[in-house]
Design an enzyme around this catalytic site. Structure first.
Site, PDB file in Angstrom:
ATOM      1  N   LYS A 112       0.837  -1.215   0.000  1.00  0.00           N
ATOM      2  CA  LYS A 112       0.000   0.000   0.000  1.00  0.00           C
ATOM      3  C   LYS A 112       0.863   1.253   0.000  1.00  0.00           C
ATOM      4  CE  LYS A 112      -4.132  -1.843   2.270  1.00  0.00           C
ATOM      5  NZ  LYS A 112      -4.858  -1.912   3.555  1.00  0.00           N
ATOM      6  N   LYS A 193      -3.961 -11.465  -6.232  1.00  0.00           N
ATOM      7  CA  LYS A 193      -5.094 -11.854  -5.394  1.00  0.00           C
ATOM      8  C   LYS A 193      -6.352 -11.092  -5.837  1.00  0.00           C
ATOM      9  CE  LYS A 193      -5.912  -9.722  -1.369  1.00  0.00           C
ATOM     10  NZ  LYS A 193      -7.246  -9.578  -0.818  1.00  0.00           N
ATOM     11  N   LYS A 196     -11.026  -6.273  -3.577  1.00  0.00           N
ATOM     12  CA  LYS A 196     -12.115  -5.302  -3.736  1.00  0.00           C
ATOM     13  C   LYS A 196     -11.628  -4.029  -4.387  1.00  0.00           C
ATOM     14  CE  LYS A 196     -13.773  -5.839   0.820  1.00  0.00           C
ATOM     15  NZ  LYS A 196     -12.945  -4.932   1.599  1.00  0.00           N
TER      16      LYS A 196
END
Ligand code: ATP
Ligand code: LTN
Length: 327
Positions: A112, A193, A196
């Site tokens: 991130k 992966k 969302k």
């Protein structure tokens, strides 16, 4: 007394079949065997900017999806993280026993942080808040997908460190991963992966997607250059489709192999699509019923918070006593 279970999902983006197969399906399965708390972790979601009115409706959407998937609010507590202030209170106390180096090593933090120009402190603190969620309720088991395993390791390290500094205080939780479906990969890119927050139109199947959308996404899934399924040499895209089928069907490895060995990719995709469509159909129906009943969701969330608040209060009282804080 039954072992306590705690888990949660962020109200950011649309829940997808990875969230369901990795976590939610397990929650539904074990809810009668343990004392379960299922949380909508809105304080985690705001570690990245969320549009306030969208966040407000996402929280309710995720809660409704928990129920639509089969969580029974008469059995399990369903609650929103920010409605019990003790999550944030305990997080501070745990922050004070957590070395920054432990947080900087987290792979999700590194991923991130690499995407941002300026990295908010919340991104670094994220796993401490997660540890607080779990330790606050003295949970013994945390059912999650594979991507959360490292955060759970850290939770155990924080609990052990606190216990050794201040005396036995926290239950040290264990991680529960599903045997199949712990890491569902993106349909457009099976090296990533399913997530969302990923943007591609064909990346994920969302739990509320209509049947035609589900079929389109799965028929466009990335496979490899072979024409049909060969278990010895199958690439990640094909293995991902097989895992999705296996997790939804509950078949064992032998049944999957026997059924799919030698099948052309087009037929494999059709069968996976029909399996997913049929398994998700009841979700959409139940979801509409739940959101259509005025006041129902708010009642569930309010009662959930009321049920868990005394457990949280007791842990905070104990932690304050152990640390010598004023109370
Ligand atoms: P984001 O992209 O916003 O980080 P996410 O899709 O990773 O979202 P989370 O809210 O972080 O979703 O995760 C909720 C639960 O779903 C966690 O238990 C997580 O381990 C699980 N999960 C998330 N993605 C997958 C996946 N692709 N396969 C299996 N489990 C998953
Ligand atoms: N970080 C988790 C969400 C989460 C969680 C928790 C999961 C926050 N607190 C406590 C289990 C237990 C994620 O899935 N991204």
């Amino acid at each position: 007394m039954k072992t306590r279970v705690f888990s949660g999902m962020q109200p950011s983006g649309n829940l997808h079949i990875g969230n369901y197969l990795g976590a939610l399906k397990n929650w539904v399965r074990i809810q009668h065997d343990y004392e379960c708390i299922f949380c909508i972790v809105d304080l985690h979601a705001v570690t990245l900017y969320q549009h306030p009115s969208e966040l407000r409706s996402k929280i309710r959407e995720i809660a409704a999806l928990y129920l639509a998937a089969g969580i029974d609010p008469r059995v399990s507590a369903v609650m929103v993280q920010s409605s019990v202030a003790a999550h944030a209170e305990l997080a501070w106390m745990l922050t004070c026993v957590t070395p920054v180096g432990w947080l900087e090593r987290m792979t999700q933090y590194k991923a991130k942080a690499a995407k941002q120009e300026s990295v908010g402190d919340g991104i670094l603190q994220y796993p401490v808040l997660m540890a607080a969620d779990i330790l606050l309720y003295q949970a013994g088991i945390v059912p999650v997908g594979d991507d959360q395993a490292q955060h759970l390791e850290l939770t155990r390290d924080i609990a052990l460190r606190f216990n050794s500094l201040y005396g036995e205080t926290f239950v040290v939780p264990s991680t529960s991963l599903p045997t199949v479906g712990a890491r569902i990969m993106g349909l457009d890119d099976p090296e990533q992966k399913m997530s969302k927050s990923a943007s591609g139109a064909n990346h994920a199947v969302a739990l509320l997607d209509p049947p035609d959308r589900i079929r389109k996404t799965i028929m466009r899934a990335t496979t490899d250059s072979q024409p049909c399924v060969q278990f010895e040499t199958a690439g990640p895209g094909v293995l991902n489709l097989l895992s999705i089928y296996q997790a939804f069907s509950g078949w064992d490895d032998g049944q999957i192999r026997q059924h799919f060995e030698g099948m052309r990719y087009g037929d494999l995709k059709k069968q996976v699509a029909e399996m997913v469509v049929s398994q998700l159909a009841p979700f959409r129906e139940r979801y509409q019923q739940i959101v259509g009943e005025p006041g129902y969701l708010d009642r569930v969330l309010h009662e959930g918070a009321e049920r868990v608040a005394p457990i949280a209060q007791e842990t905070v009282r104990l932690v304050k006593e152990r640390m010598g804080l004023y109370s």
